[in-house]
Scaffold this active site. Structure first.
Site, PDB file in Angstrom:
ATOM      1  N   ASP A   9       0.889  -1.156   0.000  1.00 52.31           N
ATOM      2  CA  ASP A   9       0.000   0.000   0.000  1.00 52.31           C
ATOM      3  C   ASP A   9       0.934   1.215   0.000  1.00 52.31           C
ATOM      4  OD1 ASP A   9      -1.465   2.183   0.775  1.00 52.31           O
ATOM      5  OD2 ASP A   9      -2.553   1.151   2.357  1.00 52.31           O
ATOM      6  N   ILE A  10       0.798   2.074  -0.998  1.00 52.26           N
ATOM      7  CA  ILE A  10       1.777   3.155  -1.160  1.00 52.26           C
ATOM      8  C   ILE A  10       1.793   4.108   0.045  1.00 52.26           C
ATOM      9  CG2 ILE A  10       0.364   4.878  -2.391  1.00 52.26           C
ATOM     10  CD1 ILE A  10       2.817   5.115  -4.333  1.00 52.26           C
ATOM     11  N   GLY A  31      -9.687   5.763  -5.386  1.00 48.59           N
ATOM     12  CA  GLY A  31      -8.451   5.022  -5.633  1.00 48.59           C
ATOM     13  C   GLY A  31      -7.305   5.416  -4.725  1.00 48.59           C
ATOM     14  N   VAL A  32      -6.122   5.482  -5.314  1.00 48.41           N
ATOM     15  CA  VAL A  32      -4.929   5.786  -4.524  1.00 48.41           C
ATOM     16  C   VAL A  32      -4.975   7.236  -3.997  1.00 48.41           C
ATOM     17  CG1 VAL A  32      -3.404   6.474  -6.426  1.00 48.41           C
ATOM     18  CG2 VAL A  32      -2.446   5.335  -4.447  1.00 48.41           C
ATOM     19  N   ASP A  33      -5.609   8.101  -4.777  1.00 48.05           N
ATOM     20  CA  ASP A  33      -5.770   9.512  -4.394  1.00 48.05           C
ATOM     21  C   ASP A  33      -6.520   9.608  -3.045  1.00 48.05           C
ATOM     22  OD1 ASP A  33      -5.823  12.242  -4.529  1.00 48.05           O
ATOM     23  OD2 ASP A  33      -7.166  12.394  -6.266  1.00 48.05           O
ATOM     24  N   SER A 116      -2.828   5.778 -13.691  1.00 51.69           N
ATOM     25  CA  SER A 116      -3.888   5.624 -14.715  1.00 51.69           C
ATOM     26  C   SER A 116      -4.466   4.215 -14.840  1.00 51.69           C
ATOM     27  CB  SER A 116      -3.408   6.064 -16.119  1.00 51.69           C
ATOM     28  OG  SER A 116      -3.399   7.462 -16.197  1.00 51.69           O
ATOM     29  N   GLY A 118      -6.124   2.352 -12.822  1.00 45.50           N
ATOM     30  CA  GLY A 118      -7.321   2.017 -12.044  1.00 45.50           C
ATOM     31  C   GLY A 118      -8.533   2.683 -12.653  1.00 45.50           C
TER      32      GLY A 118
HETATM   33  N1  AR6 Z   1      -1.375   1.750  -2.928  1.00 43.77           N
HETATM   34  C1  AR6 Z   1      -0.847   1.405  -4.127  1.00 43.77           C
HETATM   35  N2  AR6 Z   1      -1.582   1.341  -5.244  1.00 43.77           N
HETATM   36  C2  AR6 Z   1      -2.889   1.614  -5.164  1.00 43.77           C
HETATM   37  C3  AR6 Z   1      -3.525   1.978  -3.941  1.00 43.77           C
HETATM   38  C4  AR6 Z   1      -2.691   2.042  -2.788  1.00 43.77           C
HETATM   39  N3  AR6 Z   1      -3.183   2.375  -1.608  1.00 43.77           N
HETATM   40  N4  AR6 Z   1      -4.841   2.186  -4.181  1.00 43.77           N
HETATM   41  C5  AR6 Z   1      -5.034   1.947  -5.488  1.00 43.77           C
HETATM   42  N5  AR6 Z   1      -3.878   1.597  -6.084  1.00 43.77           N
HETATM   43  P1  AR6 Z   1      -6.321   4.821  -9.380  1.00 43.77           P
HETATM   44  P2  AR6 Z   1      -5.987   6.348 -11.859  1.00 43.77           P
HETATM   45  C6  AR6 Z   1      -3.593   1.271  -7.474  1.00 43.77           C
HETATM   46  O1  AR6 Z   1      -7.725   4.480  -9.730  1.00 43.77           O
HETATM   47  O2  AR6 Z   1      -6.345   5.150 -12.643  1.00 43.77           O
HETATM   48  C7  AR6 Z   1      -8.952   9.110  -8.569  1.00 43.77           C
HETATM   49  O3  AR6 Z   1     -10.310   9.317  -8.298  1.00 43.77           O
HETATM   50  C8  AR6 Z   1      -4.726   0.751  -8.304  1.00 43.77           C
HETATM   51  O4  AR6 Z   1      -4.863  -0.662  -8.127  1.00 43.77           O
HETATM   52  O5  AR6 Z   1      -6.061   5.210  -7.985  1.00 43.77           O
HETATM   53  O6  AR6 Z   1      -4.810   7.159 -12.255  1.00 43.77           O
HETATM   54  C9  AR6 Z   1      -8.257  10.376  -8.990  1.00 43.77           C
HETATM   55  O7  AR6 Z   1      -8.741  11.506  -8.291  1.00 43.77           O
HETATM   56  C10 AR6 Z   1      -4.271   1.089  -9.693  1.00 43.77           C
HETATM   57  O8  AR6 Z   1      -3.415   0.064 -10.205  1.00 43.77           O
HETATM   58  O9  AR6 Z   1      -5.765   6.026 -10.292  1.00 43.77           O
HETATM   59  C11 AR6 Z   1      -8.577  10.437 -10.447  1.00 43.77           C
HETATM   60  O10 AR6 Z   1      -9.867  10.950 -10.663  1.00 43.77           O
HETATM   61  C12 AR6 Z   1      -3.419   2.348  -9.507  1.00 43.77           C
HETATM   62  O11 AR6 Z   1      -3.214   2.476  -8.107  1.00 43.77           O
HETATM   63  C13 AR6 Z   1      -8.556   8.983 -10.866  1.00 43.77           C
HETATM   64  O12 AR6 Z   1      -8.845   8.239  -9.682  1.00 43.77           O
HETATM   65  C14 AR6 Z   1      -4.065   3.619 -10.023  1.00 43.77           C
HETATM   66  O13 AR6 Z   1      -5.453   3.571  -9.788  1.00 43.77           O
HETATM   67  C15 AR6 Z   1      -7.205   8.572 -11.341  1.00 43.77           C
HETATM   68  O14 AR6 Z   1      -7.274   7.265 -11.843  1.00 43.77           O
END
Ligand code: AR6
Length: 358
Positions: A9-10, A31-33, A116, A118
């Site tokens: 988990d980042i 998501g990660v944000d 990107s 997710g």
């Molecule tokens: N640690 C590591 N990786 C993670 C974590 C974590 N805690 N949580 C998710 N991931 P995403 P995007 C992975 O959706 O596609 C937000 O609403 C996840 O499995 O977080 O760039 C923003 O505000 C995936 O492989 O980001 C934007 O609107 C990766 O992180 C939008 O999502 C990215 O998934 C950005 O979408």
């Protein structure tokens, strides 16, 4: 190891900077944000409000507040649109701009999520390929020793089943059949079901172990020829060559091979994904005994043949065995001249193996 792919988990990463896959508003999301904002606390959002958003492909920096990381670098990845809207370039610039911002701010370590891949829908395999190749170029060509982590939340089954690794999959399966090693867990059921190998295919899968002239269309004829070829490879060496090999240590062979290759030391250790300090230690101690992942990294960076790679490993006390998945992947890469350590690490990661470098 300058680039390491890890499963975590980042928000738990103890690094100077973690990268957030944000949106153009920089005001949080899912998501990660969402995870980063929750872990950092409300002060992060307050600072983000002052940034006035961020363009896709660009990056901005804030403090990390309650996170273990000192900084958060917010970057905005492209929304996947079929791949024809410049997504690849935009995604690469997210990594590049984030890395530059980290270096300018004196960071010695940085952790990226798979941007990107997710909510924004970028195919994970392609997203990973872009991440690895962009980070690799940055580490190879910029004068920096920054430690980069690519943090994946989940296992990388998507990689194991991918078309890109189909040949590797066949190789491991072929070796599995030949040596009867138990690799029940190596392949997912889906991958197994999708692979009905024709006899000819299998022979080519075993591939470069058999000389082309030895290949015959009849599968039954292939086995004895192959055995003969393998025996030939294992023919006893002369006493003189054994003594010569015993004289030269791993460190000495490494220095000799670097000289012969025409590479500079930094070119070699960067290509090997080896940290500068570790390289200095090996270089200055003729009797240094590296870990196997380090020895393999140099064998790949130096683009050694399989025999030379085996020799180099032997000097550090290691061998390549057909009953180890790690060894099979390394052997496959050397035979097929896949010497890019970063790509080899993607394969190793896909198979849950320890990664190469040091
Ligand atoms: N640690 C590591 N990786 C993670 C974590 C974590 N805690 N949580 C998710 N991931 P995403 P995007 C992975 O959706 O596609 C937000 O609403 C996840 O499995 O977080 O760039 C923003 O505000 C995936 O492989 O980001 C934007 O609107 C990766 O992180 C939008 O999502 C990215 O998934 C950005 O979408």
């Amino acid at each position: 190891m300058p680039l390491q792919i890890v499963r975590n988990d980042i928000t738990k990463m103890e690094v100077d900077a973690i990268v957030n896959a944000a949106n153009n508003s920089l005001l949080g999301g899912g998501g990660v944000d969402g995870a980063i904002h929750r872990a950092a606390g409300p002060e992060l959002l307050a600072e983000c409000r002052l940034l006035e958003g961020c363009e896709t492909g660009q990056a901005k920096i804030t403090k990390g507040y309650q996170l273990p990381a000192k900084y958060v670098i917010h970057t905005v990845g492209p929304l996947w649109n079929g791949g024809t809207k410049g997504e690849a370039e935009l995604l690469a610039s997210c990594y590049e701009n984030s890395l530059r911002l980290a270096v300018v701010n004196g960071c010695e370590s940085i952790a990226f999520p798979l941007i990107s891949s997710g909510i924004y829908g970028y195919p994970k395999e392609e997203a990973l390929e872009i991440a690895v190749s962009t980070i690799r170029s940055f580490l190879l060509f910029e004068d920096t020793d920054i430690m980069v982590y690519l943090v994946l939340l989940h296992r990388a089954e998507f990689l194991r089943d991918s078309e890109r690794f189909a040949e590797l999959r066949r190789y491991i399966e072929d070796m599995d059949r030949m040596t009867n090693i138990s690799t029940v867990n190596i392949m997912s059921e889906a991958a197994r079901a999708s692979q009905k190998l024709e006899p000819k295919r299998r022979m080519f899968g075993i591939g470069s172990l058999i000389s082309a002239k030895a290949l015959k269309a009849d599968e039954s004829a292939a086995m004895p020829l192959m055995d003969a070829e393998m025996e030939e490879a294992a023919a006893p060496q002369s006493l003189e060559s054994i003594l010569k090999q015993m004289d030269e240590t791993f460190s000495q062979m490494l220095k000799r091979k670097i000289d012969e290759s025409g590479m500079t030391d930094p070119e070699c250790y960067r290509k090997a994904n080896i940290d500068r300090r570790l390289f200095s230690k090996i270089r200055s101690d003729d009797h240094y005994r590296p870990k196997k992942v380090t020895a393999v990294a140099f064998a790949l960076a130096l683009e050694l043949s399989l025999d030379e790679a085996r020799e180099m490993l032997m000097k550090a006390g290691y061998a390549l065995s057909h009953s180890s998945v790690f060894d099979l992947i390394v052997e496959y890469c050397i035979i097929h001249e896949k010497y890019n350590v970063y790509e080899v690490n993607e394969m190793l990661f896909a198979y849950d193996q320890v990664l190469i470098g040091g």
